[in-house]
Design a protein around this motif. Structure first.
Motif, PDB file in Angstrom:
ATOM      1  N   LEU A 160      23.731 -20.443   6.805  1.00  0.00           N
ATOM      2  CA  LEU A 160      23.184 -21.680   6.907  1.00  0.00           C
ATOM      3  C   LEU A 160      21.622 -21.361   7.652  1.00  0.00           C
ATOM      4  N   ARG A 166      21.273 -26.138   2.469  1.00  0.00           N
ATOM      5  CA  ARG A 166      22.438 -26.018   3.198  1.00  0.00           C
ATOM      6  C   ARG A 166      23.441 -26.980   2.600  1.00  0.00           C
ATOM      7  N   GLU A 167      23.308 -27.905   1.940  1.00  0.00           N
ATOM      8  CA  GLU A 167      24.281 -28.575   1.397  1.00  0.00           C
ATOM      9  C   GLU A 167      25.214 -27.661   0.431  1.00  0.00           C
ATOM     10  N   LEU A 170      27.529 -25.559   2.482  1.00  0.00           N
ATOM     11  CA  LEU A 170      28.803 -26.315   2.826  1.00  0.00           C
ATOM     12  C   LEU A 170      29.474 -26.474   1.565  1.00  0.00           C
ATOM     13  N   LYS A 171      29.165 -27.052   0.321  1.00  0.00           N
ATOM     14  CA  LYS A 171      30.093 -27.320  -0.740  1.00  0.00           C
ATOM     15  C   LYS A 171      30.390 -26.047  -1.289  1.00  0.00           C
ATOM     16  N   LEU A 247      23.213 -28.478  12.206  1.00  0.00           N
ATOM     17  CA  LEU A 247      23.080 -29.701  11.174  1.00  0.00           C
ATOM     18  C   LEU A 247      22.872 -31.263  11.610  1.00  0.00           C
ATOM     19  N   ASP A 250      20.905 -33.818   9.986  1.00  0.00           N
ATOM     20  CA  ASP A 250      21.205 -34.331   8.660  1.00  0.00           C
ATOM     21  C   ASP A 250      22.701 -34.900   8.823  1.00  0.00           C
ATOM     22  N   LEU A 253      25.052 -33.918   5.789  1.00  0.00           N
ATOM     23  CA  LEU A 253      25.628 -32.417   6.046  1.00  0.00           C
ATOM     24  C   LEU A 253      26.626 -32.481   7.089  1.00  0.00           C
ATOM     25  N   TRP A 254      26.284 -32.980   8.409  1.00  0.00           N
ATOM     26  CA  TRP A 254      26.988 -33.081   9.504  1.00  0.00           C
ATOM     27  C   TRP A 254      28.547 -33.528   9.149  1.00  0.00           C
ATOM     28  N   LEU A 256      29.909 -34.060   6.172  1.00  0.00           N
ATOM     29  CA  LEU A 256      30.660 -33.114   5.153  1.00  0.00           C
ATOM     30  C   LEU A 256      31.211 -31.813   6.044  1.00  0.00           C
TER      31      LEU A 256
END
Length: 332
Positions: A160, A166-167, A170-171, A247, A250, A253-254, A256
């Protein structure tokens, strides 16, 4: 950090002498469906409300009831062909995981306008959350599960901090969803292994598919050797909080990340259990799994053999060591 819906619930809970049985506010985000954050006044029960046609309810009834969640139907007095489906929290101590559940449900249906598809999506996600609510009432993560999660978070944080996507980071973290490998996106995958104590050089592989490169362009192994100490070092809570800090600007993202943590079995009400044990990094290394890398692949097994678990020694992998920058270039 509180979620948007936490703030709305708290505001609704401060409402005095309401004449309405259910207070509702629209969800503050882009959702094609009619979704509301609600509070059942008499019981002070937090809920998520979805505005639906009467005919759509049969799909929801097939789900039955969850132990800590109840479904109720609230009639729309202005349109008799419509109802509000209420998803109610029965156990107040689980409000943090319920917030995460609601955010996940909303995210899963945010782009769906067709009502039949929307209800199917709701039911599918709720079925998944049955097991997650069971985790929430469990004693917490085992010692080995804590170590494994720390290792995955350690790599996730490193990625990160140097990534512009960044998405995607995480995905790609799919190990929490019981995928074969911890991180995978497109045609690459990365497996994280954390070890400690006298076995710090041993890397335990849990299946014949974990280091199988079939259908992959690149497969990497990240080995993190740790010292585990009491009342010293970076705790599991600390590394979680450090990623939250990354995060925090955002919200999507947080949110997620919070969902991923719950899937991993990290529940907020268990945090007290993770305060005393800390980790120090002894060594970390990336390896590219290819050619004669020491491993067992699915094609190596005789017919009838499966569920293979084995150990490799990190020093025997040194020939396949790869620079960290190169790994990030390839996975980015």
């Amino acid at each position: 950090m509180r979620t948007k819906i936490d703030i709305i619930w708290e505001e609704l809970e401060k409402t005095e002498l309401s004449p309405y049985p259910v207070l509702m506010r629209g969800y503050p985000g882009k959702v094609l469906a009619e979704v509301y954050i609600g509070l059942k006044v008499h019981d002070s029960q937090r809920c998520l409300a979805v505005h639906l046609d009467n005919a759509s309810l049969s799909q929801v009834r097939s789900l039955g009831e969850l132990e800590d969640i109840k479904f109720e139907v609230f009639l729309d007095t202005k349109n008799k062909s419509k109802v509000y489906l209420l998803i109610l929290l029965l156990e107040p101590t689980l409000k943090e995981i319920f917030s995460t559940l609601c955010e996940d449900l909303i995210a899963s249906i945010s782009g769906i306008k067709d009502e039949r598809r929307l209800v199917r999506g709701l039911v599918s996600r709720l079925e998944k959350w049955v097991s997650l609510f069971i985790k929430a009432k469990s004693p917490g993560l085992s010692q080995e599960a804590q170590l494994g999660l720390y290792g995955e978070l350690y790599f996730l944080r490193k990625w990160l901090l140097q990534s512009n996507e960044r998405e995607k980071c995480l995905k790609a973290w799919v190990g929490v969803e019981k995928a074969v490998r911890d991180f995978q996106f497109g045609d690459w995958a990365l497996e994280v292994k954390a070890s400690h104590g006298n076995n710090h050089q041993k890397i335990h592989i849990s299946s014949e598919r974990q280091l199988d490169t079939s259908n992959l362009r690149n497969l990497y192994l990240f080995h993190l050797s740790l010292d585990v100490r009491q009342e010293s070092g970076e705790t599991l809570n600390s590394i979680v909080d450090s990623i939250v800090e990354i995060l925090t600007e955002d919200y999507v993202l947080w949110s997620l990340f919070q969902i991923k943590l719950v899937e991993a079995g990290y529940i907020a009400q268990h945090r007290e259990q993770y305060t005393k044990k800390g980790y120090y990094t002894r060594n970390e290394a990336f390896y590219e799994v290819k050619d004669a890398f020491p491993r067992i692949e699915e094609k190596d097994l005789r017919e009838g053999v499966g569920d293979v678990k084995y150990t490799i020694i990190s020093s025997d992998c040194s020939f396949y060591s790869v620079d960290e920058v190169q790994v990030y270039q390839n996975i980015n």
